[in-house]
Write a protein that holds these residues in place. Sequence first.
Motif, PDB file in Angstrom:
ATOM      1  N   PRO A 113       0.814  -1.216   0.000  1.00 39.52           N
ATOM      2  CA  PRO A 113       0.000   0.000   0.000  1.00 39.52           C
ATOM      3  C   PRO A 113       0.848   1.267   0.000  1.00 39.52           C
ATOM      4  CG  PRO A 113      -0.716  -1.541   1.716  1.00 39.52           C
ATOM      5  CD  PRO A 113       0.582  -2.047   1.198  1.00 39.52           C
ATOM      6  N   ILE A 114       0.334   2.303  -0.640  1.00 38.34           N
ATOM      7  CA  ILE A 114       0.852   3.659  -0.481  1.00 38.34           C
ATOM      8  C   ILE A 114      -0.052   4.357   0.526  1.00 38.34           C
ATOM      9  CG2 ILE A 114       1.146   5.910  -1.586  1.00 38.34           C
ATOM     10  CD1 ILE A 114       1.830   4.411  -4.175  1.00 38.34           C
ATOM     11  N   VAL A 115       0.528   4.795   1.625  1.00 33.21           N
ATOM     12  CA  VAL A 115      -0.238   5.421   2.703  1.00 33.21           C
ATOM     13  C   VAL A 115       0.044   6.917   2.696  1.00 33.21           C
ATOM     14  CG1 VAL A 115      -0.701   5.444   5.169  1.00 33.21           C
ATOM     15  CG2 VAL A 115      -0.078   3.298   4.047  1.00 33.21           C
ATOM     16  N   LEU A 116      -0.998   7.717   2.494  1.00 33.55           N
ATOM     17  CA  LEU A 116      -0.820   9.165   2.458  1.00 33.55           C
ATOM     18  C   LEU A 116      -0.467   9.690   3.849  1.00 33.55           C
ATOM     19  CD1 LEU A 116      -3.886  10.152   0.242  1.00 33.55           C
ATOM     20  CD2 LEU A 116      -1.505   9.829  -0.486  1.00 33.55           C
ATOM     21  N   GLY A 158      10.579  11.283   1.359  1.00 35.89           N
ATOM     22  CA  GLY A 158      10.957  10.196   2.253  1.00 35.89           C
ATOM     23  C   GLY A 158       9.874   9.688   3.175  1.00 35.89           C
ATOM     24  N   CYS A 159       8.611  10.031   2.909  1.00 31.19           N
ATOM     25  CA  CYS A 159       7.536   9.561   3.792  1.00 31.19           C
ATOM     26  C   CYS A 159       7.418   8.043   3.736  1.00 31.19           C
ATOM     27  CB  CYS A 159       6.204  10.202   3.391  1.00 31.19           C
ATOM     28  SG  CYS A 159       6.226  12.004   3.388  1.00 31.19           S
ATOM     29  N   ASP A 160       6.910   7.464   4.810  1.00 31.88           N
ATOM     30  CA  ASP A 160       6.709   6.021   4.842  1.00 31.88           C
ATOM     31  C   ASP A 160       5.887   5.567   3.642  1.00 31.88           C
ATOM     32  OD1 ASP A 160       8.048   5.745   7.280  1.00 31.88           O
ATOM     33  OD2 ASP A 160       6.228   6.132   8.433  1.00 31.88           O
ATOM     34  N   THR A 161       6.275   4.452   3.060  1.00 28.37           N
ATOM     35  CA  THR A 161       5.645   3.792   1.901  1.00 28.37           C
ATOM     36  C   THR A 161       5.895   4.511   0.586  1.00 28.37           C
ATOM     37  OG1 THR A 161       3.414   4.834   1.881  1.00 28.37           O
ATOM     38  CG2 THR A 161       3.768   3.003   3.412  1.00 28.37           C
ATOM     39  N   PHE A 162       6.735   5.539   0.556  1.00 28.37           N
ATOM     40  CA  PHE A 162       6.954   6.305  -0.669  1.00 28.37           C
ATOM     41  C   PHE A 162       8.060   5.723  -1.547  1.00 28.37           C
ATOM     42  CE2 PHE A 162       5.041  10.837  -0.126  1.00 28.37           C
ATOM     43  CZ  PHE A 162       3.819  10.275   0.207  1.00 28.37           C
ATOM     44  N   GLY A 163       8.412   4.443  -1.364  1.00 30.76           N
ATOM     45  CA  GLY A 163       9.476   3.856  -2.180  1.00 30.76           C
ATOM     46  C   GLY A 163       9.216   2.441  -2.629  1.00 30.76           C
ATOM     47  N   LEU A 191      -2.918  12.156  -5.938  1.00 30.28           N
ATOM     48  CA  LEU A 191      -3.496  10.895  -5.491  1.00 30.28           C
ATOM     49  C   LEU A 191      -4.443  11.100  -4.321  1.00 30.28           C
ATOM     50  CD1 LEU A 191      -0.269   8.695  -5.723  1.00 30.28           C
ATOM     51  CD2 LEU A 191      -2.239   8.668  -7.279  1.00 30.28           C
ATOM     52  N   LYS A 192      -5.444  10.248  -4.259  1.00 33.09           N
ATOM     53  CA  LYS A 192      -6.418  10.268  -3.164  1.00 33.09           C
ATOM     54  C   LYS A 192      -6.703   8.835  -2.743  1.00 33.09           C
ATOM     55  CE  LYS A 192     -10.346  10.484  -6.383  1.00 33.09           C
ATOM     56  NZ  LYS A 192      -9.470  10.196  -7.548  1.00 33.09           N
ATOM     57  N   PRO A 193      -7.215   8.632  -1.527  1.00 35.34           N
ATOM     58  CA  PRO A 193      -7.506   7.283  -1.072  1.00 35.34           C
ATOM     59  C   PRO A 193      -8.412   6.541  -2.058  1.00 35.34           C
ATOM     60  CG  PRO A 193      -7.655   8.811   0.754  1.00 35.34           C
ATOM     61  CD  PRO A 193      -7.478   9.645  -0.477  1.00 35.34           C
ATOM     62  N   GLY A 194      -8.067   5.290  -2.303  1.00 33.73           N
ATOM     63  CA  GLY A 194      -8.821   4.471  -3.226  1.00 33.73           C
ATOM     64  C   GLY A 194      -8.250   4.431  -4.623  1.00 33.73           C
ATOM     65  N   ASP A 195      -7.356   5.344  -4.978  1.00 34.01           N
ATOM     66  CA  ASP A 195      -6.732   5.316  -6.292  1.00 34.01           C
ATOM     67  C   ASP A 195      -5.854   4.074  -6.429  1.00 34.01           C
ATOM     68  OD1 ASP A 195      -7.888   7.691  -7.061  1.00 34.01           O
ATOM     69  OD2 ASP A 195      -6.088   8.915  -6.745  1.00 34.01           O
ATOM     70  N   ALA A 223      -5.710   6.302   2.885  1.00 34.06           N
ATOM     71  CA  ALA A 223      -5.591   7.391   3.860  1.00 34.06           C
ATOM     72  C   ALA A 223      -4.665   6.939   4.985  1.00 34.06           C
ATOM     73  CB  ALA A 223      -6.971   7.756   4.401  1.00 34.06           C
ATOM     74  N   TRP A 224      -4.213   7.915   5.766  1.00 35.83           N
ATOM     75  CA  TRP A 224      -3.289   7.595   6.856  1.00 35.83           C
ATOM     76  C   TRP A 224      -3.834   6.479   7.724  1.00 35.83           C
ATOM     77  CZ3 TRP A 224       1.443   7.774   8.511  1.00 35.83           C
ATOM     78  CH2 TRP A 224       1.701   7.514   9.849  1.00 35.83           C
ATOM     79  N   ASP A 225      -3.035   5.439   7.898  1.00 35.16           N
ATOM     80  CA  ASP A 225      -3.401   4.292   8.722  1.00 35.16           C
ATOM     81  C   ASP A 225      -2.101   3.637   9.178  1.00 35.16           C
ATOM     82  OD1 ASP A 225      -4.186   1.907   9.879  1.00 35.16           O
ATOM     83  OD2 ASP A 225      -5.616   1.382   8.303  1.00 35.16           O
ATOM     84  N   ALA A 226      -1.726   3.884  10.435  1.00 32.31           N
ATOM     85  CA  ALA A 226      -0.444   3.402  10.934  1.00 32.31           C
ATOM     86  C   ALA A 226      -0.344   1.890  10.884  1.00 32.31           C
ATOM     87  CB  ALA A 226      -0.224   3.892  12.366  1.00 32.31           C
ATOM     88  N   SER A 227      -1.459   1.195  10.936  1.00 31.23           N
ATOM     89  CA  SER A 227      -1.421  -0.267  10.924  1.00 31.23           C
ATOM     90  C   SER A 227      -0.911  -0.812   9.588  1.00 31.23           C
ATOM     91  CB  SER A 227      -2.808  -0.846  11.222  1.00 31.23           C
ATOM     92  OG  SER A 227      -3.706  -0.599  10.157  1.00 31.23           O
TER      93      SER A 227
END
Length: 287
Positions: free
Chosen positions: A112-115, A175-180, A258-262, A280-284
């Motif tokens: 997943p890509i998490v915004l 460098g945000c989480d999941t951005f790679g 990008l938006k959630p669900g894309d 959308a943001w979801d730490a899990s």
Amino acid sequence: MKLFRYGPRGHEKPALMDAQGRARDLSAVISDITADTLTPAGLQALRALDTSALPEVAPTALGRIGTPWRHTGKFICIGLNYRDHAAETGSPVPQEPILFNKWCAATGPNDPIVLPQGSQKTDWEVELGIVVGSKARYVEPAEALQHVAGYCVVNDVSEREYQMERGGTWDKGKGCDTFGPVGPWLVTPDEVPDVHNLSLWLDVNGKRYQTGSTRTMIFGVAELIAYVSRFVTLQPGDLISTGTPPGVGLGRKPPVFLKPGDTLHLGIDGLGEQRQRVHAWDASLLD
């Protein structure tokens, strides 16, 4: 060779694709694909294997695909390395490579890509990745390709507000989480006849946004390795992402983000494809 890893996060198994496109498990040979595996000696040992004797893994048994090697080292990126991409962003063509870093650990190609919280301007960038296989320090371009373990697909996900409107360096938007997302495979150079003649593409929700070729890179692979090695010693397992062709969301009129669900679908000739869903943001989803 096409090397990859499959299985739940933190419990991936090493594997390769054989000449017939069948997945073969490497667990009886190596415990994982690591920086040591990517050295000339490590790759030569894998090339010597009789792949037909390795256990075949059925496509239905692969499940999640992880990063092609464990513990990506330095994740170094090149900015504005395609003339037509520089033009679409209204930026001058750089006289020297623009360097920035991704702080995040690389993620699997379909993870997943998490915004980030409050993000409104997250964008996509399909890119060719160079995987380093041996130490490179002040190398010359003529010798640079000797340090390549292989190539891979990278999605350089970018939060444009953080990158361009918040001051400081580009790194905070990169460098945000999941951005790679990286992979699915690490493809060794012997299976890439001309790294400067590869088609790249990216779709968002089934619509083609990016179409390009590594032919239009400003700075080529050997030049980039040589250049980066003058600022930092490259080590096995380091990754250089080489820039993106035109078609990013920032360059649209009006911009598209990008938006959630894309959903994203991207790939490079011979190096495989990636598919991601935006959340959308979801730490899990990060652990």
